[in-house]
Design a protein around this motif. Sequence first.
Motif, short mmCIF file in Angstrom:
data_model
loop_
_atom_site.label_atom_id
_atom_site.label_comp_id
_atom_site.label_asym_id
_atom_site.label_seq_id
_atom_site.Cartn_x
_atom_site.Cartn_y
_atom_site.Cartn_z
N VAL A 94 0.89 -1.31 -0.04
CA VAL A 94 0.03 0.14 -0.04
C VAL A 94 0.74 1.34 0.00
O VAL A 94 1.61 1.28 0.88
CB VAL A 94 -0.93 0.01 1.17
CG1 VAL A 94 -1.77 1.37 1.22
CG2 VAL A 94 -1.96 -1.24 1.26
N LEU A 95 0.74 2.06 -1.08
CA LEU A 95 1.64 3.28 -0.95
C LEU A 95 0.72 4.36 -0.29
O LEU A 95 -0.38 4.65 -0.26
CB LEU A 95 1.52 3.83 -2.57
CG LEU A 95 2.34 2.83 -3.40
CD1 LEU A 95 2.52 3.72 -5.06
CD2 LEU A 95 3.43 2.36 -3.02
N GLU A 96 1.61 4.84 1.14
CA GLU A 96 1.05 5.76 1.78
C GLU A 96 1.55 7.08 1.71
O GLU A 96 1.29 7.92 2.70
CB GLU A 96 1.23 5.15 3.22
CG GLU A 96 0.70 3.89 3.36
CD GLU A 96 1.28 3.25 4.87
OE1 GLU A 96 2.18 3.66 5.49
OE2 GLU A 96 0.41 2.36 5.17
N ARG A 97 2.23 7.47 0.65
CA ARG A 97 2.70 8.73 0.44
C ARG A 97 2.73 9.17 -0.96
O ARG A 97 2.56 8.30 -1.98
CB ARG A 97 4.14 9.07 1.04
CG ARG A 97 5.17 7.89 0.42
CD ARG A 97 6.74 8.43 0.84
NE ARG A 97 6.86 9.40 -0.06
CZ ARG A 97 8.24 10.10 -0.28
NH1 ARG A 97 9.22 9.27 0.34
NH2 ARG A 97 8.63 10.80 -1.15
N GLU A 98 2.87 10.45 -1.46
CA GLU A 98 2.95 10.81 -2.78
C GLU A 98 4.26 10.57 -3.45
O GLU A 98 5.30 10.78 -2.76
CB GLU A 98 2.29 12.24 -2.92
CG GLU A 98 1.21 12.67 -2.13
CD GLU A 98 -0.11 11.95 -3.06
OE1 GLU A 98 -0.10 11.88 -4.23
OE2 GLU A 98 -0.76 11.37 -2.15
N TYR A 99 4.38 10.20 -4.49
CA TYR A 99 5.69 9.95 -5.31
C TYR A 99 5.60 10.95 -6.74
O TYR A 99 4.52 10.96 -7.32
CB TYR A 99 5.96 8.55 -5.54
CG TYR A 99 6.36 7.72 -4.32
CD1 TYR A 99 7.55 7.74 -3.87
CD2 TYR A 99 5.20 6.93 -3.81
CE1 TYR A 99 7.96 6.99 -2.63
CE2 TYR A 99 5.51 6.31 -2.54
CZ TYR A 99 6.84 6.39 -2.04
OH TYR A 99 7.10 5.45 -0.85
#
Length: 299
Positions: A71-76
């Motif tokens: 789960v990606l929990e930040r912006e990239y």
Amino acid sequence: MVSLRDTNKHAAWCSNYEFEDVICEVDEVDRLHLEPGHAYDARHWFARRLVWKPGLRRLTPYVNPGLKPIVLEREYDLFVFICMNPADLIYLSAIKGWKKRCRKKVCFMVEFYARWEKEYRFHLGLLQDFDHIALAFSGSVDAVRAATGQPCHHVPLAADVLRFSPFPTAPARCIDVYSMGRRNATVHDALLSAADRRDIFYIYDTIPGLLVQPSDHRQHRDLIANCAKRSRFFVAYPAKVDVAEETRGQSEVGARFYEGAAAGAILLGRAPTVPAFANEFNWNEAVVDVPPTADGVQA
């Protein structure tokens, strides 16, 4: 960047993981590893076959093939997915949030032949969520661009030159001929005969590629590099030289050319006919052409 290194241990994928390592060394990267989860074997088997069922394949993006979810929990700023072939695209379903949380998405696919386009049309549809698609095979760029409608680019294969280079302390070239991976059977038999006569020291693979699954990809790449930089001749053929039915006539630049050149060995085999080869290996006699006969090896 999402890596398959903990999911697929096959030796052929190790150069992909080497590429990931280099990217992480030169930039600020969060590398996330997909790992097998509960009932992985059964769920992976199901997901691999689901994509070939016309009435059910639309469910593919929602079916996790037995992997622990990420789960990606930040912006990239950038999402990078490096895969071997279209079949690996099913792993994207185990990554949550990559479409919304990443400003730009790039997929680098190592192995895709233009005439696979009809067979893998649905798989290619999964690439439409990427902003850019990079292909190692130059002859496939137009086909994938037409199938996906997305920007496609040729990004050649390579090798970690700092790993493969024999410099600054060049070791003795104690191996006469080094052959790894796919090969021409007739040439291989002739080299075996020469080794049997003790004319040469010949190193070659004795185990089918799919059975070679290194526990550590870095150690595996170090072993290949250490052998290559000690070899006088390094055998290199166009990708999938022994399975012409898969390439369907498309001659492409395989990884062996880059590894042998980086190690400073003389490339022995056959040059690919694709124009990209002449651009990337633009010196005279980049490959010593060996006719597929025993006489050709002796000459």
